[in-house]
Design a protein around this motif. Structure first.
Motif, PDB file in Angstrom:
ATOM      1  N   ARG A   1       4.258   6.483  -9.898  1.00  0.00           N
ATOM      2  CA  ARG A   1       4.024   7.628  -9.013  1.00  0.00           C
ATOM      3  C   ARG A   1       2.548   7.618  -8.641  1.00  0.00           C
ATOM      4  N   ASP A   2       2.259   7.403  -7.368  1.00  0.00           N
ATOM      5  CA  ASP A   2       0.882   7.272  -6.903  1.00  0.00           C
ATOM      6  C   ASP A   2       0.814   7.845  -5.494  1.00  0.00           C
ATOM      7  N   LYS A   3       0.178   8.995  -5.361  1.00  0.00           N
ATOM      8  CA  LYS A   3       0.121   9.694  -4.079  1.00  0.00           C
ATOM      9  C   LYS A   3      -1.132   9.359  -3.277  1.00  0.00           C
TER      10      LYS A   3
ATOM     11  N   SER B   1      -3.001   5.863  -3.335  1.00  0.00           N
ATOM     12  CA  SER B   1      -3.298   4.472  -2.970  1.00  0.00           C
ATOM     13  C   SER B   1      -2.665   4.102  -1.635  1.00  0.00           C
TER      14      SER B   1
ATOM     15  N   ARG C   1      -0.891   1.260   0.992  1.00  0.00           N
ATOM     16  CA  ARG C   1       0.322   0.480   0.768  1.00  0.00           C
ATOM     17  C   ARG C   1       0.057  -0.818   0.000  1.00  0.00           C
TER      18      ARG C   1
ATOM     19  N   GLU D   1      -2.337  -1.614  -2.127  1.00  0.00           N
ATOM     20  CA  GLU D   1      -2.644  -1.344  -3.529  1.00  0.00           C
ATOM     21  C   GLU D   1      -1.398  -0.869  -4.269  1.00  0.00           C
ATOM     22  N   LEU D   2      -0.624  -0.041  -3.612  1.00  0.00           N
ATOM     23  CA  LEU D   2       0.598   0.466  -4.223  1.00  0.00           C
ATOM     24  C   LEU D   2       1.572  -0.673  -4.521  1.00  0.00           C
TER      25      LEU D   2
ATOM     26  N   LYS E   1       0.402  -2.659  -7.570  1.00  0.00           N
ATOM     27  CA  LYS E   1       0.726  -1.966  -8.819  1.00  0.00           C
ATOM     28  C   LYS E   1       2.216  -2.076  -9.135  1.00  0.00           C
TER      29      LYS E   1
ATOM     30  N   VAL F   1      10.366   3.388  -8.666  1.00  0.00           N
ATOM     31  CA  VAL F   1       9.245   3.702  -7.782  1.00  0.00           C
ATOM     32  C   VAL F   1       9.480   5.073  -7.160  1.00  0.00           C
TER      33      VAL F   1
ATOM     34  N   HIS G   1       8.648   5.690  -2.299  1.00  0.00           N
ATOM     35  CA  HIS G   1       8.513   4.585  -1.352  1.00  0.00           C
ATOM     36  C   HIS G   1       9.655   3.576  -1.484  1.00  0.00           C
TER      37      HIS G   1
ATOM     38  N   ILE H   1       8.542  -0.076  -0.849  1.00  0.00           N
ATOM     39  CA  ILE H   1       7.818  -0.665  -1.982  1.00  0.00           C
ATOM     40  C   ILE H   1       8.793  -1.033  -3.093  1.00  0.00           C
TER      41      ILE H   1
END
Length: 211
Positions: A38-40, A42, A44, A46-47, A50, A67, A70, A73
């Motif tokens: 869960r990353d709000k 970064s 695309r 970088e996401l 990860k 994930v 996204h 992703i």
């Protein structure tokens, strides 16, 4: 999907200076059996990096990898599934894109839980049970919602939101057999030890329920 007990979500703001993969591997070593990216913040690229790194880690340990939000992703990183909030892509639309992958849905009221179950969610999140810095804007649903879901929902559900080692017993007593935590796990000075403590409490509760 495989059953799970402890669901760990990334929260890099809670462990500044510590590597994401290192922290999440410690969680796995402590017993976390499902991980969510869960990353709000970064971008695309970088996401995706990860997500791919976490996919390598979770495959190494045989842990389910989800994930948040996204779908693209999740597909590119070959995640096991996605998790969607009430304001995200509709579950039926997401199912067309991800096929048989896991889809989890955040719910805050029994109507949302029933709808998710009817539409084919593989599991639901129930919360936030208590106030949480992860979603400061979200009103707590309290233990009464956990009890309602335990009584009425047949698919797997996980309690989330402000759950700590000092309040998890009450959450388990409300009827859940699965716990999700963010800051209490990844922000701990002993990530693996904290996860082991959660697992002990979950197993003690399960043994009482199923005995």
């Amino acid at each position: 999907m495989k059953d799970f007990r402890l669901y760990a979500i990334t929260g890099e703001q809670f462990h500044p200076g510590r590597d994401l993969i290192e922290v999440m591997e410690e969680a796995i070593m402590g017993g976390a059996d499902i991980l969510q990216l869960r990353d709000k913040h970064s971008g695309r690229e970088e996401l995706l990096r990860k997500a791919k790194d976490l996919r390598v880690l979770t495959r190494k340990h045989g842990v389910t990898f989800i994930v948040n939000d996204h779908v693209d992703i999740a597909l590119e990183a070959e995640a096991d599934g996605i998790h969607l909030g009430q304001g995200d892509m509709p579950l039926t639309e997401a199912r067309k894109l991800v096929g048989g992958k896991i889809i989890g849905i955040s719910t805050h009221a029994i109507e949302e839980a029933l709808a998710a179950e009817e539409q084919g969610a593989d599991y639901i999140g129930v919360g936030p049970v208590y106030p949480t810095a992860t979603k400061a804007e979200a009103a707590p649903v309290s233990l009464s919602y956990v009890r309602e879901v335990a009584a009425r929902i047949r698919i797997p559900f996980v309690a989330i939101g402000g759950i700590k080692l000092d309040n998890v017993d009450a959450v388990l007593a409300a009827g859940t057999t699965r716990i999700c935590a963010v800051s209490e796990i990844v922000g701990s000075s002993d990530v693996a030890g904290t996860c082991r403590a959660f697992i002990r409490k979950i197993e003690e509760s399960r043994s009482r329920i199923w005995s």
